[in-house]
Design a protein around this motif. Structure first.
Motif, PDB file in Angstrom:
ATOM      1  N   VAL A 142     -70.953   9.786  22.468  1.00 25.66           N
ATOM      2  CA  VAL A 142     -69.697   9.835  23.216  1.00 25.66           C
ATOM      3  C   VAL A 142     -68.967   8.525  22.986  1.00 25.66           C
ATOM      4  N   SER A 143     -67.629   8.564  23.052  1.00 22.39           N
ATOM      5  CA  SER A 143     -66.861   7.340  22.865  1.00 22.39           C
ATOM      6  C   SER A 143     -65.505   7.473  23.533  1.00 22.39           C
ATOM      7  N   GLU A 144     -64.923   6.320  23.831  1.00 21.40           N
ATOM      8  CA  GLU A 144     -63.550   6.265  24.330  1.00 21.40           C
ATOM      9  C   GLU A 144     -62.827   5.162  23.591  1.00 21.40           C
ATOM     10  N   GLN A 145     -61.607   5.472  23.158  1.00 15.98           N
ATOM     11  CA  GLN A 145     -60.785   4.528  22.408  1.00 15.98           C
ATOM     12  C   GLN A 145     -59.470   4.287  23.131  1.00 15.98           C
ATOM     13  N   ARG A 146     -59.057   3.019  23.202  1.00 17.54           N
ATOM     14  CA  ARG A 146     -57.764   2.669  23.801  1.00 17.54           C
ATOM     15  C   ARG A 146     -56.997   1.791  22.822  1.00 17.54           C
ATOM     16  N   ILE A 147     -55.719   2.128  22.634  1.00 11.77           N
ATOM     17  CA  ILE A 147     -54.839   1.345  21.768  1.00 11.77           C
ATOM     18  C   ILE A 147     -53.610   0.946  22.566  1.00 11.77           C
ATOM     19  N   ALA A 148     -53.293  -0.351  22.554  1.00 10.91           N
ATOM     20  CA  ALA A 148     -52.134  -0.860  23.290  1.00 10.91           C
ATOM     21  C   ALA A 148     -50.867  -0.692  22.456  1.00 10.91           C
ATOM     22  N   GLY A 149     -49.723  -1.000  23.071  1.00 11.18           N
ATOM     23  CA  GLY A 149     -48.467  -0.924  22.355  1.00 11.18           C
ATOM     24  C   GLY A 149     -47.514   0.084  22.963  1.00 11.18           C
ATOM     25  N   PRO A 150     -46.336   0.279  22.331  1.00 15.33           N
ATOM     26  CA  PRO A 150     -45.322   1.206  22.852  1.00 15.33           C
ATOM     27  C   PRO A 150     -45.859   2.620  23.025  1.00 15.33           C
ATOM     28  N   GLU A 151     -46.760   3.049  22.127  1.00 19.15           N
ATOM     29  CA  GLU A 151     -47.358   4.373  22.219  1.00 19.15           C
ATOM     30  C   GLU A 151     -48.829   4.225  22.587  1.00 19.15           C
ATOM     31  N   ALA A 152     -49.096   3.569  23.703  1.00 19.03           N
ATOM     32  CA  ALA A 152     -50.467   3.331  24.144  1.00 19.03           C
ATOM     33  C   ALA A 152     -51.211   4.656  24.277  1.00 19.03           C
ATOM     34  N   SER A 153     -52.452   4.665  23.828  1.00 21.59           N
ATOM     35  CA  SER A 153     -53.243   5.889  23.864  1.00 21.59           C
ATOM     36  C   SER A 153     -54.618   5.615  24.450  1.00 21.59           C
ATOM     37  N   ARG A 154     -55.215   6.674  24.955  1.00 26.36           N
ATOM     38  CA  ARG A 154     -56.562   6.614  25.491  1.00 26.36           C
ATOM     39  C   ARG A 154     -57.227   7.946  25.160  1.00 26.36           C
ATOM     40  N   ASP A 155     -58.118   7.928  24.177  1.00 25.13           N
ATOM     41  CA  ASP A 155     -58.732   9.150  23.671  1.00 25.13           C
ATOM     42  C   ASP A 155     -60.236   9.134  23.912  1.00 25.13           C
TER      43      ASP A 155
END
Length: 213
Positions: free
Chosen positions: A95-108
């Motif tokens: 299992v994993s969770e990824q977060r990316i910052a910025g204008p199109e911040a995501s959390r998958d």
């Protein structure tokens, strides 16, 4: 697409994107450092054995999007449900969770079932099937990956294909070389991604340092 290239802490030996049903030995940790061109990414990913047949870790890095690099973090864990041996298949789950910052911040979030099959003393096959949930769109999609891995002496060659249903697919060929046995490995890979932005080539290089804690 980004999830497919991340050096998740609970992942197979680099440069594989496809996971294997193997975890770090008890009392062992490793640190992976990698960089890629194409979809530009830079990662530092430490991970450790946390119990027998379990490992976990965290990765921090930068992911390029829209011509700029954005901060990213990924946490992951993997468990071996049936150990891989020369006589029988190995089974695991990650299992994993990824977060990316910025204008199109995501959390998958992603989950996968892992099967590794011994083909010979020098060859293995790995198959992953799972799903990913994208935080921005709240959509879920099936994921898959399959790889062949051949080892000889200090070297290893890999060939794999991977993808996300309805979004992306790709392939990668790579190699790994042991610089210091059970301590330091170097790796490199080359492949292509096919997604909504078209076809893009990418190349990766990395180092993996393993130590006893």
């Amino acid at each position: 697409m980004t999830l497919a290239l991340l050096p998740l802490a609970a992942q197979a030996d680099r440069p594989l994107v496809t996971d294997d049903a193997v975890v770090l030995s008890p009392g062992t940790c490793q640190v992976e450092a990698s960089a890629s061109r194409g979809p530009g990414q830079r990662w530092l990913a430490p991970g450790c054995s946390v119990a027998e047949h379990w490992e976990a870790g965290i990765g921090v890095g930068n992911v390029r999007s829209g011509g700029k690099y954005h901060r990213a973090i990924v946490i992951g864990a993997k468990a071996v449900l049936r150990p891989l041996s020369e006589e029988g298949i190995g089974v695991g789950a990650a299992v994993s969770e990824q977060r990316i910052a910025g204008p199109e911040a995501s959390r998958d979030q992603a989950v996968s079932l892992i099967v590794s099959v011994p083909l010979a003393q020098w060859a293995r096959a790995h198959v992953n099937t799972g799903a990913v949930r994208h935080g921005i769109s709240h959509q879920r999609a099936a994921t898959w990956a399959a790889a062949l891995e051949a080892t000889r002496g200090r070297g290893a060659l890999t060939l794999e294909t991977f993808g996300e249903r309805g979004a992306s697919r790709g392939w990668q060929a790579g190699g790994r070389w042991t610089l210091v046995k059970d301590v330091l490995d170097a790796d490199a890979g080359y492949g292509e991604l096919h997604d909504l932005d078209g076809r893009r080539r990418f190349a990766t290089v990395g180092l993996t340092y393993t130590f006893q804690r």
